[in-house]
Design an enzyme around this catalytic site. Structure first.
Site, mmCIF file in Angstrom:
data_model
loop_
_atom_site.group_PDB
_atom_site.id
_atom_site.type_symbol
_atom_site.label_atom_id
_atom_site.label_comp_id
_atom_site.label_asym_id
_atom_site.label_seq_id
_atom_site.Cartn_x
_atom_site.Cartn_y
_atom_site.Cartn_z
ATOM 1 N N HIS A 1 -1.146 -3.109 -9.213
ATOM 2 C CA HIS A 1 -2.550 -2.637 -9.300
ATOM 3 C C HIS A 1 -2.923 -1.674 -8.183
ATOM 4 C CE1 HIS A 1 -4.824 -5.186 -6.263
ATOM 5 N NE2 HIS A 1 -3.718 -5.899 -6.341
ATOM 6 N N THR B 1 6.760 -18.496 -17.855
ATOM 7 C CA THR B 1 6.876 -17.549 -18.968
ATOM 8 C C THR B 1 6.478 -16.147 -18.498
ATOM 9 O OG1 THR B 1 6.334 -19.328 -20.486
ATOM 10 C CG2 THR B 1 6.098 -17.079 -21.331
ATOM 11 N N GLN C 1 0.820 -1.219 0.000
ATOM 12 C CA GLN C 1 0.000 0.000 0.000
ATOM 13 C C GLN C 1 0.851 1.264 0.000
ATOM 14 O OE1 GLN C 1 -3.202 0.306 -0.397
ATOM 15 N NE2 GLN C 1 -3.871 -1.811 -0.102
ATOM 16 N N CYS D 1 -9.773 -8.621 0.385
ATOM 17 C CA CYS D 1 -9.479 -10.054 0.443
ATOM 18 C C CYS D 1 -10.303 -10.769 1.493
ATOM 19 C CB CYS D 1 -8.004 -10.278 0.732
ATOM 20 S SG CYS D 1 -6.981 -9.396 -0.415
#
Ligand code: PLP
Length: 389
Positions: free
Chosen positions: A200, A239, A178, A321
């Site tokens: 994000h 990947t 945060q 969450c």
């Protein structure tokens, strides 16, 4: 929709999206397949992003490892350190108000035989650095504490914590999810050993983050969470999600801030609701806090009801969450709140995309809705009559 849930996630910025698009469309090479140009382009883009993240933290490029986000990084570090260092000791120190990614990982390790100390916080959400000092033992292998709390915005004194850990020769891992991207952090001056961040939370894409691992004279050993290819020094096979990594790099390079503008919106919001609505309390105002976060108790107004009635405002009652949980926030409970007060608390988190008009509208709507809910609430009437705490 007025979006005030920026600690849950943020809007992807236009410039980040533009930077990512070529890597979703034409530049689809595998960055580990560098025998041809498409692969080399992808590799180059990734190394540029690594540089951008390293610059944001003032560290070396080779100290940055890309992960899918902070949950993965936290799991990797806590489990990976425990696996490597448990011969030295099985003691880990954390705090009761950490994110569930940390707490649930620690609880998992407890079931494997780890000894975890959960430091308490005061009613302002703050830890006591002396208690941390006293908790460190010869068998302590890791201290894991966050920079900024996702629910209340409370800032821990991470520099002081880093120095305590350095003096006591214990690794310090900081969940800065945060914090990074919102406030500046110069790791060349602050002896944090390991740190995680997530794109994000600062207008980058979801599903990408980074781990900083200090290159010390005695290298820090972390067992990988995922076993696979040799990517990221063998610490994180798989990947590369090139577009996401490019997006993280761009978000890191663009992170700065309209911090003062966001702070003044937040402060205006807090002052207005304190003035206009009775029986309101803002949590942790006596602690240093993130400038974009406000966690508000509207006494005897359940946050679930308030959120339903304010359906045009994106807000949340705590961590995204755990929003499936019916339990009161573990963060507010650790600060000494009753279940009732925790259930009546709401988090508003602001970003550079918010406007003064939006905030004025939210203040009005919150005020009207709280008044309406209370006018129909027998509990509120009892409280006002002095029959309830
Ligand atoms: N740590 C903190 C403090 C957070 O706020 C979050 C996200 O809400 C996480 C960890 C998990 O981050 P991610 O979504 O990147 O897995």
């Amino acid at each position: 929709m007025i979006y005030l849930d920026n600690n849950a996630t943020t809007r992807l910025s236009e410039e980040v999206l533009e930077t990512m698009l070529p890597y979703l469309r034409d530049e689809y090479g595998n960055a580990s397949s560098i025998q041809h140009k498409l692969g080399r382009n992808a590799k180059q883009a990734i190394e540029k992003a690594r540089y951008q993240v390293a610059q944001l933290l003032q560290v070396q490029d080779n100290e940055i490892i890309f992960t899918s986000g902070s949950t993965e990084a936290i799991n990797m570090v806590i489990k990976g350190i425990y696996e490597r260092y448990r011969i030295k000791g099985k003691h880990i120190i954390t705090c009761q108000t950490e994110h569930k990614a940390v707490l649930n990982t620690c609880e998992y390790l407890e079931r494997q035989g780890a000894d975890i100390t959960y430091l308490p916080v005061g009613d302002n959400g703050q830890i006591n650095p002396n208690e941390l000092s006293l908790a460190i033992r010869p068998d302590t292998i890791l201290v894991t504490l966050m920079a900024a709390n996702n629910e209340t915005g409370v800032l821990f004194p991470i520099e002081q914590i880093a120095h305590i850990c350095q003096e006591k020769d214990v690794l310090f891992f900081c969940d800065a999810t945060q914090y990074v991207g919102k406030a500046s952090l110069d790791l060349s001056l602050c002896p944090i050993d390991i740190l995680c961040l997530s794109a994000h939370k600062f207008h980058g894409p979801k599903g990408i983050g980074a781990l900083y691992v200090r290159r010390k004279s005695k290298p820090i050993q972390i067992s990988p969470l995922l076993h696979g290819g040799k990517q990221e020094h063998g610490l994180r096979g798989g990947t590369y999600p090139v577009a996401n990594i490019v997006g993280l790099g761009k978000a890191a390079a663009s992170a700065s801030g309209e911090n003062e503008r966001i702070r003044s919106l937040r402060d205006f919001f807090e002052q207005s609701i304190l003035r206009d609505i009775e029986e309101v309390h803002i949590h942790a105002t006596t602690s240093p806090r993130l400038y974009n976060t406000s966690n508000v108790l509207f006494r005897h107004v359940r946050s679930a009801e308030l959120m339903t009635k304010l359906s045009h405002v994106a807000i949340s009652s705590g961590s995204a969450c755990v929003s499936g949980d019916r339990d009161p926030s573990h963060v507010l409970k650790a600060m000494g709140l009753s279940d009732e007060d925790a259930f009546c608390s709401l988090r508003f988190s602001f970003s550079k995309y918010n406007t003064q008009e939006e905030i004025e509208q939210v203040i009005n709507d919150v005020k009207e809705t709280v008044l309406k809910i209370r006018s129909q609430s027998p509990i509120w009437q009892m409280y006002k009559a002095g029959l309830l705490e």
